[in-house]
Design a protein around this motif. Structure first.
Motif, PDB file in Angstrom:
ATOM      1  N   PHE A   6     -30.550  22.378  29.522  1.00 29.24           N
ATOM      2  CA  PHE A   6     -29.123  22.063  29.539  1.00 29.24           C
ATOM      3  C   PHE A   6     -28.312  23.214  28.949  1.00 29.24           C
ATOM      4  CE2 PHE A   6     -25.440  20.408  27.185  1.00 29.24           C
ATOM      5  CZ  PHE A   6     -24.761  19.724  28.183  1.00 29.24           C
ATOM      6  N   TRP A   7     -28.665  23.613  27.737  1.00 30.30           N
ATOM      7  CA  TRP A   7     -27.905  24.675  27.082  1.00 30.30           C
ATOM      8  C   TRP A   7     -28.114  26.016  27.779  1.00 30.30           C
ATOM      9  CZ3 TRP A   7     -24.014  23.247  24.537  1.00 30.30           C
ATOM     10  CH2 TRP A   7     -24.036  22.158  23.657  1.00 30.30           C
ATOM     11  N   ILE A  41     -30.055  16.257  37.646  1.00 30.26           N
ATOM     12  CA  ILE A  41     -28.590  16.186  37.655  1.00 30.26           C
ATOM     13  C   ILE A  41     -28.128  14.938  36.898  1.00 30.26           C
ATOM     14  CG2 ILE A  41     -26.549  15.932  39.119  1.00 30.26           C
ATOM     15  CD1 ILE A  41     -28.004  17.564  41.257  1.00 30.26           C
ATOM     16  N   MET A  42     -28.837  13.827  37.091  1.00 27.16           N
ATOM     17  CA  MET A  42     -28.493  12.616  36.350  1.00 27.16           C
ATOM     18  C   MET A  42     -28.760  12.797  34.859  1.00 27.16           C
ATOM     19  SD  MET A  42     -29.548   9.470  38.893  1.00 27.16           S
ATOM     20  CE  MET A  42     -31.230   9.996  39.251  1.00 27.16           C
ATOM     21  N   ASP A  43     -29.835  13.484  34.525  1.00 24.05           N
ATOM     22  CA  ASP A  43     -30.116  13.778  33.121  1.00 24.05           C
ATOM     23  C   ASP A  43     -28.995  14.609  32.511  1.00 24.05           C
ATOM     24  OD1 ASP A  43     -32.504  12.416  33.105  1.00 24.05           O
ATOM     25  OD2 ASP A  43     -33.777  14.198  33.220  1.00 24.05           O
ATOM     26  N   ILE A  48     -24.836  15.246  28.450  1.00 22.33           N
ATOM     27  CA  ILE A  48     -23.443  15.462  28.050  1.00 22.33           C
ATOM     28  C   ILE A  48     -22.939  14.267  27.255  1.00 22.33           C
ATOM     29  CG2 ILE A  48     -21.070  15.529  28.932  1.00 22.33           C
ATOM     30  CD1 ILE A  48     -21.916  17.440  31.050  1.00 22.33           C
ATOM     31  N   ARG A  49     -23.296  13.067  27.704  1.00 19.77           N
ATOM     32  CA  ARG A  49     -22.851  11.855  26.996  1.00 19.77           C
ATOM     33  C   ARG A  49     -23.371  11.833  25.559  1.00 19.77           C
ATOM     34  NH1 ARG A  49     -24.211   6.353  29.920  1.00 19.77           N
ATOM     35  NH2 ARG A  49     -22.706   7.241  31.383  1.00 19.77           N
ATOM     36  N   GLU A  50     -24.627  12.234  25.360  1.00 21.52           N
ATOM     37  CA  GLU A  50     -25.188  12.238  24.008  1.00 21.52           C
ATOM     38  C   GLU A  50     -24.469  13.248  23.115  1.00 21.52           C
ATOM     39  OE1 GLU A  50     -27.433  10.118  22.770  1.00 21.52           O
ATOM     40  OE2 GLU A  50     -27.495   9.120  24.732  1.00 21.52           O
ATOM     41  N   ALA A 120     -21.749  16.800  36.789  1.00 17.25           N
ATOM     42  CA  ALA A 120     -22.907  16.154  37.419  1.00 17.25           C
ATOM     43  C   ALA A 120     -22.514  15.465  38.712  1.00 17.25           C
ATOM     44  CB  ALA A 120     -23.552  15.150  36.459  1.00 17.25           C
ATOM     45  N   SER A 121     -21.383  14.750  38.706  1.00 21.00           N
ATOM     46  CA  SER A 121     -20.971  14.044  39.922  1.00 21.00           C
ATOM     47  C   SER A 121     -20.605  15.041  41.021  1.00 21.00           C
ATOM     48  CB  SER A 121     -19.795  13.106  39.634  1.00 21.00           C
ATOM     49  OG  SER A 121     -18.684  13.806  39.126  1.00 21.00           O
ATOM     50  N   SER A 122     -19.984  16.167  40.650  1.00 22.84           N
ATOM     51  CA  SER A 122     -19.646  17.189  41.657  1.00 22.84           C
ATOM     52  C   SER A 122     -20.906  17.789  42.267  1.00 22.84           C
ATOM     53  CB  SER A 122     -18.796  18.289  41.017  1.00 22.84           C
ATOM     54  OG  SER A 122     -17.572  17.781  40.549  1.00 22.84           O
TER      55      SER A 122
END
Length: 291
Positions: A6-7, A41-43, A48-50, A120-122
């Motif tokens: 992620f980072w 992508i879902m992860d 981001i939420r965390e 993620a949605s994009s």
């Protein structure tokens, strides 16, 4: 996807284009993310939420104001997206010492980055080549997708300790005029359907206000609430919430909404002009400016 990947995506894009504007960085991150498998992508969205939740701290709220972020609930959400978008070092330093943000070069940008929350949605929609009624199909899949427990544990093990705050809504005096509402830059748009007819409203965007808006209209056949960019916040069917992509927000709304729906509480009065009233106000302001 794990936190290191992620980072690495964020930091690699920032290092490749250190002076790029938000639109450019957003496009490049979306392109890179789109090369990953759909579960990754879902992860990404859930990671981001965390990190957004971990930065939900009173001292960061104050620090966001120091450097020019919008002083609203939505503004603080957008600030946290911006904070994550600047990379791991900036994010972790800010959680350790919010004053470190004064040393982060803004390069002319505001420290708010709402669209980063939709990367993620994009990426998902571009990969799948589908989109339904303005709401990314990603959110349907997220209903049955969770982060691996070891990923969540690793994220929180590395996050600098600090007090996660409960509610920030008491920090801002809610607007009571259309002028104040528009100046707040924190509006929600509510669409209320009664059969084939619908009415459109604007109100100050907080979880409690969303609950009051929904709870005061039990006879509506359907309601849709969006943010000021027309991104869906939630929709209802028959008075009950059907979909709400942000599960953290959903829990906050339910705290106020469920007692209203069960008759244990009443929906409080809410400043909620119709869009016709808002348009009339804006037309009047344009007329006065021309005189």
């Amino acid at each position: 996807m794990n936190k290191e990947q992620f980072w690495q995506i964020i930091d690699s894009v920032n290092q490749a284009s250190p002076a790029a504007d938000q639109e450019t960085r957003l496009r490049r991150i979306t392109e890179v993310l789109g090369q990953y498998p759909t579960p990754d992508i879902m992860d990404w969205h859930l990671i981001i939420r965390e990190y957004t939740r971990a930065a939900y701290r009173d001292n960061l709220w104050r620090a966001s104001s120091w450097i020019g972020a919008h002083d609203t609930d939505d503004g603080f959400i957008d600030f946290r997206y911006w904070l994550i978008s600047r990379g791991k070092e900036v994010y972790m330093n800010a959680l350790r010492d919010p004053a470190s943000l004064t040393k982060v070069p803004l390069n002319g940008e505001k420290p708010n980055f709402e669209l980063f929350g939709y990367t993620a949605s994009s990426a998902y929609d571009a990969k799948q080549k589908v989109r339904a009624l303005g709401l990314s199909k990603l959110y349907d899949e997220l209903e049955t997708h969770t982060l691996a427990p070891e990923t969540v544990e690793a994220i929180w093990a590395e996050v600098p300790p600090g007090q996660i705050i409960g509610s920030l809504n008491d920090k801002v005096q809610e607007p009571q005029t259309i002028k104040e509402l528009l100046e707040s830059e924190n509006m929600a748009i509510g669409y209320v359907y009664m059969g084939n007819q619908y009415a459109e409203y604007m109100f100050y965007n907080t979880p409690e206000n969303i609950a009051y808006f929904l709870g005061s209209r039990p006879k509506a056949s359907r309601m849709v609430v969006t943010d000021s960019l027309d991104q869906m916040i939630l929709d209802t069917v028959g008075g009950f919430i059907n979909r709400c992509p942000d599960q953290e927000l959903l829990e906050e709304i339910k705290k106020t909404l469920i007692p209203i729906q069960t008759g244990e509480a009443e929906a409080k009065p809410l400043f909620c002009p119709t869009m016709d009233e808002v348009d009339e106000y804006c037309d009047q302001q344009l007329l006065e400016d021309d005189l």
